[in-house]
Design a protein around this motif. Structure first.
Motif, mmCIF file in Angstrom:
data_model
loop_
_atom_site.group_PDB
_atom_site.id
_atom_site.type_symbol
_atom_site.label_atom_id
_atom_site.label_comp_id
_atom_site.label_asym_id
_atom_site.label_seq_id
_atom_site.Cartn_x
_atom_site.Cartn_y
_atom_site.Cartn_z
ATOM 1 N N ASP A 153 6.033 4.499 -7.926
ATOM 2 C CA ASP A 153 5.850 4.387 -9.056
ATOM 3 C C ASP A 153 7.315 3.896 -9.641
ATOM 4 O O ASP A 153 7.071 3.110 -10.228
ATOM 5 C CB ASP A 153 5.539 5.443 -9.705
ATOM 6 C CG ASP A 153 3.271 5.058 -9.715
ATOM 7 O OD1 ASP A 153 3.466 4.705 -8.837
ATOM 8 O OD2 ASP A 153 3.411 5.851 -9.863
ATOM 9 N N ALA A 154 8.030 4.778 -9.014
ATOM 10 C CA ALA A 154 9.678 4.612 -9.802
ATOM 11 C C ALA A 154 10.295 3.376 -9.494
ATOM 12 O O ALA A 154 10.956 3.493 -9.843
ATOM 13 C CB ALA A 154 10.094 6.574 -10.048
ATOM 14 N N LEU A 155 9.868 2.590 -8.131
ATOM 15 C CA LEU A 155 10.861 1.828 -7.260
ATOM 16 C C LEU A 155 11.322 0.292 -8.264
ATOM 17 O O LEU A 155 10.142 0.884 -8.845
ATOM 18 C CB LEU A 155 10.306 1.506 -6.154
ATOM 19 C CG LEU A 155 9.870 2.381 -4.830
ATOM 20 C CD1 LEU A 155 9.087 2.191 -3.849
ATOM 21 C CD2 LEU A 155 11.460 2.663 -4.940
ATOM 22 N N PRO A 156 12.161 -0.156 -8.164
ATOM 23 C CA PRO A 156 11.918 -1.310 -9.358
ATOM 24 C C PRO A 156 11.001 -2.505 -9.111
ATOM 25 O O PRO A 156 10.550 -2.106 -7.243
ATOM 26 C CB PRO A 156 13.835 -1.621 -8.716
ATOM 27 C CG PRO A 156 13.975 -1.901 -7.511
ATOM 28 C CD PRO A 156 12.945 0.015 -7.330
ATOM 29 N N PRO A 157 11.039 -3.277 -9.697
ATOM 30 C CA PRO A 157 9.661 -4.165 -9.314
ATOM 31 C C PRO A 157 10.306 -5.617 -8.126
ATOM 32 O O PRO A 157 12.142 -5.205 -8.159
ATOM 33 C CB PRO A 157 9.518 -4.710 -11.274
ATOM 34 C CG PRO A 157 10.919 -4.260 -11.933
ATOM 35 C CD PRO A 157 11.603 -3.078 -10.864
ATOM 36 N N ALA A 180 19.061 -4.078 7.534
ATOM 37 C CA ALA A 180 17.888 -4.751 7.850
ATOM 38 C C ALA A 180 17.409 -4.875 6.112
ATOM 39 O O ALA A 180 16.371 -4.588 5.740
ATOM 40 C CB ALA A 180 16.775 -3.284 7.146
ATOM 41 N N ASP A 181 18.549 -5.033 4.921
ATOM 42 C CA ASP A 181 17.941 -5.689 3.522
ATOM 43 C C ASP A 181 16.550 -4.358 2.973
ATOM 44 O O ASP A 181 17.313 -4.657 2.622
ATOM 45 C CB ASP A 181 17.334 -6.991 3.595
ATOM 46 C CG ASP A 181 17.694 -7.458 2.335
ATOM 47 O OD1 ASP A 181 18.674 -7.456 1.804
ATOM 48 O OD2 ASP A 181 17.267 -8.747 1.827
ATOM 49 N N ALA A 221 10.730 -5.361 -2.023
ATOM 50 C CA ALA A 221 10.009 -6.309 -0.744
ATOM 51 C C ALA A 221 10.011 -5.005 0.595
ATOM 52 O O ALA A 221 9.371 -4.861 1.330
ATOM 53 C CB ALA A 221 10.914 -7.235 -0.213
ATOM 54 N N ARG A 222 10.937 -4.246 0.688
ATOM 55 C CA ARG A 222 10.876 -3.221 1.443
ATOM 56 C C ARG A 222 11.722 -1.443 1.311
ATOM 57 O O ARG A 222 12.548 -2.220 0.457
ATOM 58 C CB ARG A 222 11.662 -3.713 3.063
ATOM 59 C CG ARG A 222 13.595 -4.013 2.957
ATOM 60 C CD ARG A 222 13.735 -5.123 3.882
ATOM 61 N NE ARG A 222 12.929 -6.658 3.730
ATOM 62 C CZ ARG A 222 13.009 -7.535 3.480
ATOM 63 N NH1 ARG A 222 13.562 -7.660 1.797
ATOM 64 N NH2 ARG A 222 11.837 -8.868 3.727
ATOM 65 N N PRO A 259 0.649 4.414 5.069
ATOM 66 C CA PRO A 259 -0.287 4.177 3.879
ATOM 67 C C PRO A 259 0.013 3.367 2.947
ATOM 68 O O PRO A 259 -0.895 2.597 2.847
ATOM 69 C CB PRO A 259 -1.582 4.689 4.767
ATOM 70 C CG PRO A 259 -0.745 5.952 5.022
ATOM 71 C CD PRO A 259 0.336 5.950 5.429
ATOM 72 N N VAL A 260 0.368 4.488 2.126
ATOM 73 C CA VAL A 260 1.469 4.201 0.707
ATOM 74 C C VAL A 260 1.440 2.987 0.655
ATOM 75 O O VAL A 260 1.078 1.707 -0.126
ATOM 76 C CB VAL A 260 2.018 5.020 0.155
ATOM 77 C CG1 VAL A 260 1.981 5.261 -1.260
ATOM 78 C CG2 VAL A 260 0.389 6.504 -0.445
ATOM 79 N N ALA A 261 3.329 2.697 1.575
ATOM 80 C CA ALA A 261 3.650 1.370 1.246
ATOM 81 C C ALA A 261 2.440 0.405 1.824
ATOM 82 O O ALA A 261 2.747 -0.416 0.768
ATOM 83 C CB ALA A 261 5.120 1.594 2.633
ATOM 84 N N ARG A 262 1.823 0.259 3.178
ATOM 85 C CA ARG A 262 0.815 -0.588 2.928
ATOM 86 C C ARG A 262 -0.060 -1.364 2.413
ATOM 87 O O ARG A 262 0.229 -2.593 1.558
ATOM 88 C CB ARG A 262 0.298 -0.323 4.308
ATOM 89 C CG ARG A 262 -0.624 -1.705 5.484
ATOM 90 C CD ARG A 262 -1.080 -0.731 6.827
ATOM 91 N NE ARG A 262 -0.373 -0.457 7.315
ATOM 92 C CZ ARG A 262 0.026 1.113 7.576
ATOM 93 N NH1 ARG A 262 -1.306 1.719 7.090
ATOM 94 N NH2 ARG A 262 0.230 1.459 8.637
ATOM 95 N N GLU A 263 -0.221 0.296 1.447
ATOM 96 C CA GLU A 263 -1.696 -0.531 0.482
ATOM 97 C C GLU A 263 -0.499 -1.411 -0.958
ATOM 98 O O GLU A 263 -1.533 -1.869 -1.477
ATOM 99 C CB GLU A 263 -2.152 0.247 0.137
ATOM 100 C CG GLU A 263 -3.241 1.403 0.716
ATOM 101 C CD GLU A 263 -4.136 2.289 0.109
ATOM 102 O OE1 GLU A 263 -4.212 2.164 -0.800
ATOM 103 O OE2 GLU A 263 -4.786 3.055 0.835
ATOM 104 N N ARG A 264 0.492 -0.694 -1.306
ATOM 105 C CA ARG A 264 1.449 -1.522 -2.312
ATOM 106 C C ARG A 264 2.315 -2.698 -1.557
ATOM 107 O O ARG A 264 2.838 -3.320 -1.899
ATOM 108 C CB ARG A 264 2.582 -0.448 -2.377
ATOM 109 C CG ARG A 264 1.694 0.345 -3.452
ATOM 110 C CD ARG A 264 3.466 1.992 -3.490
ATOM 111 N NE ARG A 264 1.969 2.576 -4.349
ATOM 112 C CZ ARG A 264 2.447 3.166 -5.519
ATOM 113 N NH1 ARG A 264 3.292 2.139 -5.952
ATOM 114 N NH2 ARG A 264 1.748 4.029 -6.660
ATOM 115 N N GLY A 265 1.696 -3.004 -0.649
ATOM 116 C CA GLY A 265 2.392 -4.536 -0.163
ATOM 117 C C GLY A 265 3.955 -4.328 0.280
ATOM 118 O O GLY A 265 4.843 -5.352 0.478
ATOM 119 N N LEU A 266 4.829 -2.940 0.643
ATOM 120 C CA LEU A 266 6.337 -2.991 1.108
ATOM 121 C C LEU A 266 6.537 -3.147 2.513
ATOM 122 O O LEU A 266 5.351 -1.950 2.963
ATOM 123 C CB LEU A 266 6.746 -1.990 -0.005
ATOM 124 C CG LEU A 266 6.793 -1.508 -1.151
ATOM 125 C CD1 LEU A 266 7.046 -0.877 -1.541
ATOM 126 C CD2 LEU A 266 7.336 -2.743 -1.490
#
Length: 493
Positions: free
Chosen positions: A34-38, A136-137, A41-42, A62-69
């Motif tokens: 939640d604290a990651l910047p808007p 990996a940017d 992407a990765r 799975p957390v990253a996958r559901e957030r599209g990261l």
């Protein structure tokens, strides 16, 4: 804030509800996400192959996958143990089972500077993670540090004599070399992570078996000694020591933050910008503070100049000299590649070790090997003099050196040898360079870095002072100016 949707907790198994332990771990992960910047992407997760980082990768996927990261797996191959190749394969296997991109870097751990193998390995590990992240940017890396790691860090720093600003333990978010490191499980004990891995690992990553690092309990290493002998003994008497030390670390961090605010306010009051030394400390104002606040100010001042902290003994010696020495007494404290010096009422950082062309010793009475001879001026705007680390400029002036005379013979550039004299005006007598530099407020150590320009035996120009009034002049004429690669001399009075 990143996408605030709360992914459902992974529920491996036969459809039963997730355990409170699993919910707590996933909730902590969600808080970090939640604290990651808007627009992110990765990100990546560092996996050693051990149970803690493996569990982090399993639950973060799975957390990253559901957030599209996009989640990457990074592994650092230290080569310190015979099983290092196996650990790399195991970390790669986990990434494959989770369907995540994998990268690894082999490092060489250098202990030649005396830091010890644990500290050297840590430095190499973070450097490798930063390299993989840039490739990996990626700008954010998840780390599997937990409450037990935090406790060990606090105890080790205490035993090594750290102050309040050093015993606060690891931060939940820290930045190094432009990479943000996230530690979502710092308040979670190792036992809970391992229990969750045993219960849910087979469903999250079938057939995956985490490795066990034998050095974890090797008493030759500081952390191994804590885990093997010290902490079990503490737990027998104080079973709640983890929470106690975690709370101590948090309170120490808060106290250190307050002291840092006090030091920043004090430093603002006692420092001024004095080119080219950047911000210098006015000694009389510093000595008006209590000794404890003087120490805080000096630590912050050095840190803001990008320097590591000197030992407590060296800082106390600097304060002692400042308090007892006369105002005109020079004080020198060598620290890393710089000198901390006093000049009149100023404390300055002299980056002597970082300069090119600096005079590194006493050249008085030497054979002039460091001098630059045979310089012929043919009308150029400037001539570079590598031996002295600078450029000699020739500019037009309403009145100055006769250009024809200046072209008439080769010039040489030399360091001071002592007893040189300069006539600064037609109606004034010649005076020693020492006295002239003193009047200009140029510190003695800087005077030794200011070259002199000769034609034959005639002193034509002294950097920082000007031309000699006895050389042939014309209207218009030529004015000389010395520009050092790393300017140093200045008027600070």
């Amino acid at each position: 804030m990143a996408d605030s949707r709360r992914p459902s907790s992974p529920e491996p198994g036969q459809g039963g509800s997730a355990s409170p332990l699993l919910v707590a771990l996933v909730s902590a992960l969600n808080g970090a996400f939640d604290a990651l910047p808007p627009g992110l992407a990765r990100l990546a997760v560092a996996v050693s192959g051990g149970p803690d980082s493996s569990a982090l990768a399993m639950l973060a996927a799975p957390v990253a996958r559901e957030r599209g990261l996009a989640l990457h797996v990074f592994h650092v191959h230290h080569g310190l143990h015979a099983q290092a190749d196996d650990w790399a394969r195991i970390a790669s296997c986990l990434a494959d089972r989770l369907g995540l991109p994998f990268a690894q870097t082999r490092v060489s751990v250098d202990t030649s500077d005396g830091r010890g193998i644990e500290a050297a390995a840590r430095v190499a590990r973070y450097a490798a993670l930063a390299d993989m992240a840039r490739a990996a940017d990626v700008r954010h890396i998840l780390l599997g540090h937990h409450q037990d790691d935090q406790v060990e860090t606090v105890l080790l720093r205490l035993l090594r004599g750290a102050g309040l600003d050093g015993v606060g333990g690891m931060a939940a978010v820290s930045q190094l070399d432009g990479i943000d490191y996230l530690r979502p499980w710092l308040t979670v004990p190792r036992s809970r992570i391992q229990e969750t891995l045993r219960d849910y690992g087979p469903a999250l990553a079938p057939d995956y078996v985490a490795v066990s690092d034998p050095s974890n309990l090797d008493i030759r290493y500081a952390r191994g000694a804590l885990r093997s002998d010290v902490l079990p003994a503490i737990e027998r008497t104080w079973p709640g020591y983890r929470s106690t030390l975690e709370r101590f670390a948090r309170l120490a961090t808060e106290s250190a933050d307050v002291l840092r605010e006090v030091a920043a306010a004090d430093l603002e009051a006692v420092q001024e910008h004095v080119p080219p030394y950047d911000h210098c400390v006015r000694v009389s104002a510093l000595l008006g503070l209590s000794e404890a606040r003087q120490t805080l100010v000096l630590r912050l001042w050095l840190a803001e100049h990008g320097l590591t902290m000197p030992s407590e003994a060296r800082l106390l010696e600097l304060q002692r000299q400042l308090q007892r020495a006369a105002r005109d007494r020079q004080i020198v404290l060598q620290h890393e590649t710089v000198h901390v010096r006093r000049f009149r009422d100023w404390l300055v950082i002299d980056r002597v070790g970082e300069r090119s062309g600096d005079r590194t010793g006493d050249h008085s009475g030497d054979d002039g090997a460091a001098d630059a001879a045979g310089i012929v001026w043919t009308g150029e705007a400037d001539i570079r003099v590598d031996s002295h680390g600078g450029i000699l400029q020739f500019s037009s002036a309403a009145q100055g050196i006769d250009p024809q005379w200046l072209r008439g013979g080769p010039l040489s550039i030399a360091w001071r040898r002592g007893r040189e004299r300069l006539k600064v005006g037609p109606a004034t007598p010649s005076r020693s360079l020492k006295n002239l530099y003193q009047e200009r407020g140029i510190p003695s150590w800087e005077r030794e870095r200011l070259p002199l320009v000769y034609r034959g035996d005639i002193l034509v120009y002294a950097a920082g002072l000007g031309i000699d009034a006895r050389v042939p002049q014309a209207e218009p004429g030529i004015r000389l100016n010395w520009v050092a690669d790393r300017p140093g001399a200045t008027v600070v009075s």
